[in-house]
Design a protein around this motif. Structure first.
Motif, PDB file in Angstrom:
ATOM      1  N   GLN A 402     -56.376 -78.961  10.587  1.00 57.48           N
ATOM      2  CA  GLN A 402     -56.044 -80.388  10.555  1.00 57.48           C
ATOM      3  C   GLN A 402     -56.236 -81.002   9.172  1.00 57.48           C
ATOM      4  N   ASP A 403     -56.396 -80.178   8.160  1.00 61.01           N
ATOM      5  CA  ASP A 403     -56.598 -80.692   6.809  1.00 61.01           C
ATOM      6  C   ASP A 403     -55.322 -81.374   6.316  1.00 61.01           C
ATOM      7  N   PRO A 404     -55.376 -82.678   5.988  1.00 56.51           N
ATOM      8  CA  PRO A 404     -54.157 -83.378   5.571  1.00 56.51           C
ATOM      9  C   PRO A 404     -53.714 -83.045   4.155  1.00 56.51           C
ATOM     10  N   GLY A 405     -54.559 -82.366   3.389  1.00 50.88           N
ATOM     11  CA  GLY A 405     -54.239 -82.077   1.996  1.00 50.88           C
ATOM     12  C   GLY A 405     -54.887 -83.087   1.062  1.00 50.88           C
ATOM     13  N   HIS A 406     -54.526 -83.020  -0.226  1.00 53.28           N
ATOM     14  CA  HIS A 406     -55.096 -83.941  -1.205  1.00 53.28           C
ATOM     15  C   HIS A 406     -53.964 -84.640  -1.954  1.00 53.28           C
ATOM     16  N   PHE A 407     -54.222 -85.868  -2.370  1.00 51.22           N
ATOM     17  CA  PHE A 407     -53.225 -86.638  -3.089  1.00 51.22           C
ATOM     18  C   PHE A 407     -53.126 -86.173  -4.537  1.00 51.22           C
ATOM     19  N   VAL A 408     -51.909 -86.069  -5.017  1.00 49.12           N
ATOM     20  CA  VAL A 408     -51.635 -85.531  -6.350  1.00 49.12           C
ATOM     21  C   VAL A 408     -51.838 -86.614  -7.401  1.00 49.12           C
ATOM     22  N   SER A 409     -52.436 -86.238  -8.521  1.00 46.89           N
ATOM     23  CA  SER A 409     -52.602 -87.119  -9.674  1.00 46.89           C
ATOM     24  C   SER A 409     -51.810 -86.578 -10.849  1.00 46.89           C
ATOM     25  N   VAL A 410     -51.508 -87.470 -11.783  1.00 43.05           N
ATOM     26  CA  VAL A 410     -50.893 -87.075 -13.052  1.00 43.05           C
ATOM     27  C   VAL A 410     -51.736 -87.645 -14.177  1.00 43.05           C
ATOM     28  N   ASN A 411     -51.587 -87.050 -15.345  1.00 40.38           N
ATOM     29  CA  ASN A 411     -52.398 -87.420 -16.491  1.00 40.38           C
ATOM     30  C   ASN A 411     -51.646 -88.380 -17.391  1.00 40.38           C
ATOM     31  N   LEU A 412     -52.266 -89.535 -17.698  1.00 38.53           N
ATOM     32  CA  LEU A 412     -51.666 -90.527 -18.578  1.00 38.53           C
ATOM     33  C   LEU A 412     -51.917 -90.171 -20.045  1.00 38.53           C
ATOM     34  N   PRO A 413     -51.166 -90.779 -20.964  1.00 39.19           N
ATOM     35  CA  PRO A 413     -51.446 -90.551 -22.388  1.00 39.19           C
ATOM     36  C   PRO A 413     -52.878 -90.910 -22.792  1.00 39.19           C
ATOM     37  N   SER A 414     -53.534 -91.755 -21.997  1.00 41.53           N
ATOM     38  CA  SER A 414     -54.928 -92.100 -22.274  1.00 41.53           C
ATOM     39  C   SER A 414     -55.879 -90.969 -21.890  1.00 41.53           C
ATOM     40  N   ASP A 415     -55.328 -89.878 -21.323  1.00 42.32           N
ATOM     41  CA  ASP A 415     -56.107 -88.739 -20.838  1.00 42.32           C
ATOM     42  C   ASP A 415     -56.918 -89.088 -19.605  1.00 42.32           C
ATOM     43  N   HIS A 416     -56.476 -90.075 -18.858  1.00 43.65           N
ATOM     44  CA  HIS A 416     -57.060 -90.426 -17.568  1.00 43.65           C
ATOM     45  C   HIS A 416     -56.035 -90.172 -16.478  1.00 43.65           C
ATOM     46  N   ASP A 417     -56.519 -89.757 -15.303  1.00 35.76           N
ATOM     47  CA  ASP A 417     -55.636 -89.412 -14.195  1.00 35.76           C
ATOM     48  C   ASP A 417     -55.426 -90.597 -13.260  1.00 35.76           C
ATOM     49  N   VAL A 418     -54.186 -90.754 -12.780  1.00 36.73           N
ATOM     50  CA  VAL A 418     -53.866 -91.733 -11.743  1.00 36.73           C
ATOM     51  C   VAL A 418     -53.032 -91.042 -10.675  1.00 36.73           C
ATOM     52  N   LEU A 419     -52.995 -91.626  -9.488  1.00 39.17           N
ATOM     53  CA  LEU A 419     -52.213 -91.063  -8.407  1.00 39.17           C
ATOM     54  C   LEU A 419     -50.729 -91.056  -8.764  1.00 39.17           C
ATOM     55  N   LEU A 420     -50.055 -89.984  -8.411  1.00 41.73           N
ATOM     56  CA  LEU A 420     -48.613 -89.901  -8.609  1.00 41.73           C
ATOM     57  C   LEU A 420     -47.934 -90.758  -7.549  1.00 41.73           C
ATOM     58  N   ALA A 421     -47.270 -91.835  -7.978  1.00 40.91           N
ATOM     59  CA  ALA A 421     -46.586 -92.755  -7.072  1.00 40.91           C
ATOM     60  C   ALA A 421     -45.080 -92.654  -7.287  1.00 40.91           C
ATOM     61  N   ARG A 422     -44.331 -92.595  -6.201  1.00 43.15           N
ATOM     62  CA  ARG A 422     -42.881 -92.509  -6.244  1.00 43.15           C
ATOM     63  C   ARG A 422     -42.266 -93.708  -5.522  1.00 43.15           C
ATOM     64  N   ASP A 423     -40.959 -93.827  -5.600  1.00 45.95           N
ATOM     65  CA  ASP A 423     -40.235 -94.883  -4.885  1.00 45.95           C
ATOM     66  C   ASP A 423     -40.799 -96.262  -5.182  1.00 45.95           C
ATOM     67  N   GLY A 424     -40.959 -96.550  -6.481  1.00 46.05           N
ATOM     68  CA  GLY A 424     -41.470 -97.856  -6.863  1.00 46.05           C
ATOM     69  C   GLY A 424     -42.911 -98.095  -6.488  1.00 46.05           C
ATOM     70  N   GLY A 425     -43.657 -97.039  -6.303  1.00 43.20           N
ATOM     71  CA  GLY A 425     -45.070 -97.174  -5.972  1.00 43.20           C
ATOM     72  C   GLY A 425     -45.355 -97.196  -4.493  1.00 43.20           C
ATOM     73  N   ASN A 426     -44.343 -97.027  -3.647  1.00 45.42           N
ATOM     74  CA  ASN A 426     -44.546 -97.097  -2.194  1.00 45.42           C
ATOM     75  C   ASN A 426     -44.851 -95.745  -1.568  1.00 45.42           C
ATOM     76  N   THR A 427     -44.752 -94.676  -2.351  1.00 46.97           N
ATOM     77  CA  THR A 427     -44.938 -93.335  -1.811  1.00 46.97           C
ATOM     78  C   THR A 427     -45.913 -92.549  -2.682  1.00 46.97           C
ATOM     79  N   LEU A 428     -46.865 -91.888  -2.054  1.00 49.84           N
ATOM     80  CA  LEU A 428     -47.759 -90.965  -2.738  1.00 49.84           C
ATOM     81  C   LEU A 428     -47.410 -89.542  -2.327  1.00 49.84           C
ATOM     82  N   VAL A 429     -47.985 -88.589  -3.038  1.00 50.93           N
ATOM     83  CA  VAL A 429     -47.651 -87.180  -2.807  1.00 50.93           C
ATOM     84  C   VAL A 429     -48.907 -86.432  -2.358  1.00 50.93           C
TER      85      VAL A 429
END
Length: 783
Positions: A402-429
């Motif tokens: 039943q493990d739902p998985g983990h949300f994907v992050s991407v690395n910004l030029p600031s070298d800090h990670d944020v969640l990968l958001a798609r569809d104008g920010g309405n969808t996570l991965v």
């Protein structure tokens, strides 16, 4: 005796070339690559080492002992499929800590010299590389000793100038004395702690350093911040501020340096202290329960999607999860100039685990409870901290299906990670392992933030086992995929989530073609109380179970504790995974005609209020009996030539199986612990101390049952094992007991080796010991 070598079929599997280092740049078409080192020689392990505060330090290089480098660094361009060597480097150099500048126009790394580490910088436009200063970095405590601050500056940690090493022949000025604190505190049996004032002086000498800011254009280098023992340094996303942690004195003689007292500060861009966030004592007196924490500020982190907000958490339950509390942890934050009153943020009913940032109206926080094996993922609104959090997942981490998985992050030029958001920010991965009774099938889901629903867009499909590794930061339709199958090693591809287009990145050949056609089967069975079990059965090419004469079998396992019997039998691997052979695992013996039952299930279940260790011995017996019965019934195993082994906790298991069953012709126990009174403040998942449950500790000590061991037992141990609880003395005392009791045993101590064995000579000799031991012994006969 001299170092020995096993039969050629086994020895040929030892020194296989490992996969290269691959470090994607901000331009994801570019990859820095370098060849990984193979095994060090025993001469390299003999290099000087200092055992200080839980660390092994090379006194000549100010580096962790045994820290080796990569070879032949080069740049690969995926667009042209071209590989070019880095220029200006000495021939046969060793290199570590590769890193890209934020824009990718430069890259940095360290050269490993006999006197220490030296920073080098390379220019992407020319691939020309140059050294920055002398080989005088201070990397004694590990970590990366330099970092980019923008594209044109780096911060490096160098040794202190003019400080003299404390002499080893310093006069003894008095006894070494310690007092109790008067407070209850449970610490595991750590190794290589500070013991004398001379140790303190040496640790200070090797650990203290000075940061320098280096301008890569002008070459100017200036001291930055205050000297000290620097445990951590991170920049705010806008790089206007830095958070730094200094280890503080007095140093503890009871815990390793990671638990020493510290001071956390905020610095400005010039390295001046703006505020002290925390001054914390050594962590010597935490409660025994898993999930116990200090009562002050802890877990400082920058908010990734904000220019400069600093967050931390504070326990609201006295730091003890055994205390009843509606709120167990609470987050707080500060903004520049960081001198005001902390702003309260989200309250958590469980122990704080992790943060994932996205934007002002979307962040995720994970909290957890060891007692319930529970992790909760909550959505919250950082810019509206008064708003109640929204529970997205409430998951028992033992329930892999039943493990739902983990949300994907991407690395910004600031070298800090944020969640990968798609569809104008309405969808996570979401990425997950996809465990099921049929085997693991990794997946990618798109998660609708508003409706909290998922849509599956990728699933690994037979005959492959495919794992999504990460998405490309600037091109989030593309992700890196590792693909393998039973007879093909993992290779890497870029895959487009929308179009399914693929780009092949690597084409590594099969590393041991002589075993390509060996047979593999995921074997399922049950133990006598109905708990479902499984294991990985590997058979030599062409062997026909039930037709050909049964084989000698090497069984290898590592016990795992569970609170739920049903979840203990869940499958967490794939029948399509490549059979990777490590010389430290049992599979090399497949090459010499053995069947290998690897990772056969060894669950120890304690449901409700019953602790798993109360029935450990009964359960390892049931697990082993069920496994042996299944192999014999299949026509695979010769009952007179079944051998069992394990490393660390698996060695502990092995000794118990020889004491409490008569199933095995011999056992192999590597780097184990056999007397639990020598680990009195817990081991593995045991929270209770010896004085709470002395009978459990005594009964769980194979040393106590040495008189019941009738099968031959081979004990192997690294002479310099630094692992908590598995001192070499454990094997020495166990062997002495077996010897005095007239049992058949052998003790092999590997010089200069730690808990895991590193040198080629040691690994080959270990395999020789195992091969010789099994060849000499069968049930009813020992030669």
């Amino acid at each position: 005796m001299y170092y020995q070598t096993p039969s050629p079929a086994i020895a040929d599997l030892v020194n296989l070339k490992p996969d290269p280092l691959m470090l994607f740049g901000p331009d994801r078409n570019l990859i820095l690559m370098a060849d990984r080192p193979s095994y060090p020689s025993i001469e390299e392990l003999r290099e000087p080492k200092l055992k200080l505060a839980g660390r092994l330090i090379n006194p000549h290089t100010f580096m962790p002992h045994g820290n080796r480098g990569y070879r032949a660094p080069r740049l690969r361009n995926l667009a042209t499929n071209e590989e070019r060597p880095l220029l200006g480097l000495p021939a046969e150099g060793d290199y570590r800590y590769f890193n890209w500048s934020p824009s990718g126009q430069r890259f940095g790394f360290c050269r490993v010299l006999s006197t220490g580490l030296q920073v080098w910088i390379g220019e992407l436009s020319t691939l020309q590389c140059r050294p920055i200063g002398a080989a005088d970095l201070n990397n004694s405590l590990g970590g990366v000793p330099f970092d980019f601050v923008g594209d044109d500056q780096i911060i490096v940690r160098r040794r202190l100038l003019g400080v003299v090493r404390p002499p080893d022949d310093a006069p003894i000025i008095g006894p070494n004395v310690q007092d109790t604190s008067g407070q209850e505190g449970h610490n595991r049996t750590y190794t290589n702690l500070l013991e004398t004032q001379h140790d303190v002086n040496l640790f200070r000498y090797y650990a203290e350093g000075q940061l320098y800011m280096v301008d890569l254009v002008s070459g100017e280098e200036r001291p930055w911040g205050q000297p000290g023992i620097i445990a951590m340094l991170t920049a705010s996303p806008n790089r206007a501020y830095f958070m730094i942690s200094y280890v503080t004195e007095p140093f503890s003689f009871n815990v390793p340096y990671e638990k020493f007292g510290d001071r956390v500060e905020i610095l400005d861009a010039e390295g001046h202290c703006l505020v002290v966030l925390a001054e914390r004592p050594p962590q010597e007196d935490l409660p025994a329960a898993f999930g116990s924490v200090i009562t002050g500020r802890r877990r400082f982190t920058w908010r990734s999607d904000h220019p400069a907000q600093i967050y931390w958490t504070e326990a609201q339950d006295g730091g003890d999860p055994r205390n009843e509390a509606e709120v167990r942890d609470q987050l707080f934050y500060l903004e520049p100039p960081f001198t005001g009153e902390p702003v309260p943020s989200i309250q958590l009913p469980l122990r704080f685990g992790a943060l994932r940032w996205c934007r002002g109206d979307l962040a995720l926080v994970m909290d957890w409870s060891w007692k319930d094996r529970r992790q909760v993922t909550r959505r919250w609104w950082p810019d509206a901290p008064e708003r109640p959090a929204e529970t997205w997942f409430d998951h028992n981490w033992e329930d892999n299906y039943q493990d739902p998985g983990h949300f994907v992050s991407v690395n910004l030029p600031s070298d800090h990670d944020v969640l990968l958001a798609r569809d104008g920010g309405n969808t996570l991965v979401l990425v997950g392992e996809g465990h099921s009774p049929e085997g693991s099938r990794p997946f990618i889901d798109l998660f609708d933030v508003e409706h909290r629903t998922t849509r599956r867009v990728f699933t690994s499909a037979p005959p492959y086992y495919e794992r999504p590794l990460f998405f490309l930061d600037e091109y989030p339709d593309w992700f890196l995929l590792a693909r393998e199958q039973l007879t093909e090693r993992p290779n890497f591809y870029l895959r487009n989530l929308v179009t399914d287009e693929e780009i092949e990145l690597t084409n590594f050949p099969h590393p041991y073609p002589q075993l390509r056609d060996a047979q593999f089967e995921k074997v399922h069975y049950e133990r006598s109380d109905g708990v479902k079990l499984f294991g990985d059965l590997h058979l030599p090419q062409g062997f026909r179970p039930g037709v050909d004469p049964p084989l000698p079998v090497l069984m290898w396992a590592y016990p795992q504790e569970f609170k739920d019997a049903e979840k203990a039998g869940q499958v967490t691997s794939s029948p399509y995974q490549f059979t990777r052979i490590s010389p430290l695992a049992p599979l090399p013996f497949l090459a010499s005609g053995y069947a290998v039952f690897d990772d056969f299930a060894m669950p120890i279940v304690g449901e409700g209020d019953v602790e798993p260790n109360e029935t450990f011995i009964d359960q390892v017996q049931m697990n082993a009996e069920a496994a042996v019965r299944r192999l014999v019934d299949m026509g695979v195993a010769d009952p007179a030539r079944i051998y069992v082994g394990g490393h660390s906790y698996g060695a502990f298991m092995t000794a118990h199986l020889l004491a409490h069953t008569r199933l095995f012709a011999a056992g192999i126990a590597r780097s184990g612990a056999y007397n639990r009174t020598l680990t009195p403040f817990g081991f593995q998942a045991e929270e209770r101390n010896f004085w709470e449950v002395p009978d459990t500790y005594i009964n769980l000590s194979p040393f106590v049952h040495a008189n019941k061991i009738n099968a031959p037992l081979l004990l192997i141990h690294g002479e310099e094992d630094t692992n908590s609880g598995t001192y070499p003395m454990q094997s020495k005392r166990m062997f002495a007991a077996l010897n005095a009791l007239g049992k058949t045993a052998r003790l092999c101590l590997l010089p200069y080796e730690d808990h895991g064995y590193a040198a080629e000579e040691s690994i080959l000799h270990m395999l020789w010991e195992m091969e010789t031991w099994m060849g000499k012994h069968s049930l009813g006969h020992s030669s």
